[in-house]
Design a protein around this motif. Sequence first.
Motif, PDB file in Angstrom:
ATOM      1  N   ALA A 117       0.818  -1.217   0.000  1.00 25.67           N
ATOM      2  CA  ALA A 117       0.000   0.000   0.000  1.00 25.67           C
ATOM      3  C   ALA A 117       0.850   1.264   0.000  1.00 25.67           C
ATOM      4  O   ALA A 117       0.494   2.261  -0.638  1.00 25.67           O
ATOM      5  N   ALA A 118       1.984   1.248   0.727  1.00 27.39           N
ATOM      6  CA  ALA A 118       2.829   2.443   0.793  1.00 27.39           C
ATOM      7  C   ALA A 118       3.432   2.754  -0.575  1.00 27.39           C
ATOM      8  O   ALA A 118       3.515   3.917  -0.986  1.00 27.39           O
ATOM      9  N   LEU A 119       3.854   1.721  -1.294  1.00 28.20           N
ATOM     10  CA  LEU A 119       4.425   1.937  -2.622  1.00 28.20           C
ATOM     11  C   LEU A 119       3.351   2.385  -3.615  1.00 28.20           C
ATOM     12  O   LEU A 119       3.610   3.219  -4.487  1.00 28.20           O
ATOM     13  N   ARG A 120       2.151   1.836  -3.480  1.00 26.75           N
ATOM     14  CA  ARG A 120       1.076   2.296  -4.365  1.00 26.75           C
ATOM     15  C   ARG A 120       0.759   3.772  -4.114  1.00 26.75           C
ATOM     16  O   ARG A 120       0.574   4.542  -5.065  1.00 26.75           O
ATOM     17  N   THR A 121       0.689   4.178  -2.843  1.00 27.54           N
ATOM     18  CA  THR A 121       0.413   5.580  -2.527  1.00 27.54           C
ATOM     19  C   THR A 121       1.476   6.491  -3.127  1.00 27.54           C
ATOM     20  O   THR A 121       1.162   7.553  -3.693  1.00 27.54           O
ATOM     21  N   LEU A 122       2.740   6.087  -3.012  1.00 28.66           N
ATOM     22  CA  LEU A 122       3.819   6.882  -3.590  1.00 28.66           C
ATOM     23  C   LEU A 122       3.679   6.935  -5.106  1.00 28.66           C
ATOM     24  O   LEU A 122       3.789   8.011  -5.714  1.00 28.66           O
TER      25      LEU A 122
END
Length: 331
Positions: A117-122
Amino acid sequence: MTSPDLPAELRAALNSHLEGLSRSDAAGRAAVISRTYREGGNSATIRTETDALAYALARMPATYAAVMASLNALTEIRPDFAPASLLDVGAGPGTATWAAAETFTSLQGFTLLDANAALRTLAEGLFHGSIRLHDTSYQLGQAHALIDKANPADLVVANYMIGELGDAERAALTDAMWSKARDTLLVVEPGTPAGYARIIALRARLIAAGAHVVAPCPHDGACPLVAPDWCHFSQRLQRSRAHKQVKGADAPFEDERFAYVALSRARVENRPPRVLAQPDVGKVEVAAKLCTVDGVVVTKVPRRAKAEYARARKWRWGDAVIGRPGEGRDP
């Protein structure tokens, strides 16, 4: 050939996210993430926006350079390839999507799959200001679960991700990715013996299923290299100030070692030999290790063959050798 360095639009988007970020904190987080990957771990340690930014600063330039070098090799062999749709499997911060968008102006649809999720948000934040990428579809979940529901795409890419899977899951995902590739599948991995082993296993599995190699191999036969040798390449990229700070490095450049294979549903005729190591350029001759349709040979181009010698002096590790490469002998 498209530049291996991050495009200006992506650099600007990254810089806007870096405002207020502690470089020392990012460096510490990046070191932990890198150590996890080296030890065979996955992206589970990337949990926060700062983690994702630290990863992007430390690794995105190098993985971008590797996938861009692979795309350049693909387009050199197939200059008429003009995909309209992309499926980016294990997309992370969107590295391969940015590279494909830079390579193919024909691309109109972009679908990304990843469980972090963190990489998708970035990734979505980096896409936000992009003219071409602001309307991508980024689906969150495990690739093996999402890919069955994904629409087929002209180009499917898996960049530095199959190494995070076990053997059985990797084989299943290989088949699923190929089933979604209308035309071409590109898989890129670290240029280690283990990364090469994963690439060569995927290559053999899909050739048995009817795929044809576009690059780097000039044939669809078994790899002629014998352990401890392995097929990998190197791409040099420039380091930004922030990149150097997070990596704790002084050199203005980095050399990323990678292995890759591009496979197509259509047979590619007359694939050229590939330079497997940096040639030895001397005053008397140029000696180069080449992968050819007849196996691995060491080709020696004498200085007296002026035109061929001049061309051979320009060969670099990873290049496709267009034209007659000279007389070779088994190494």
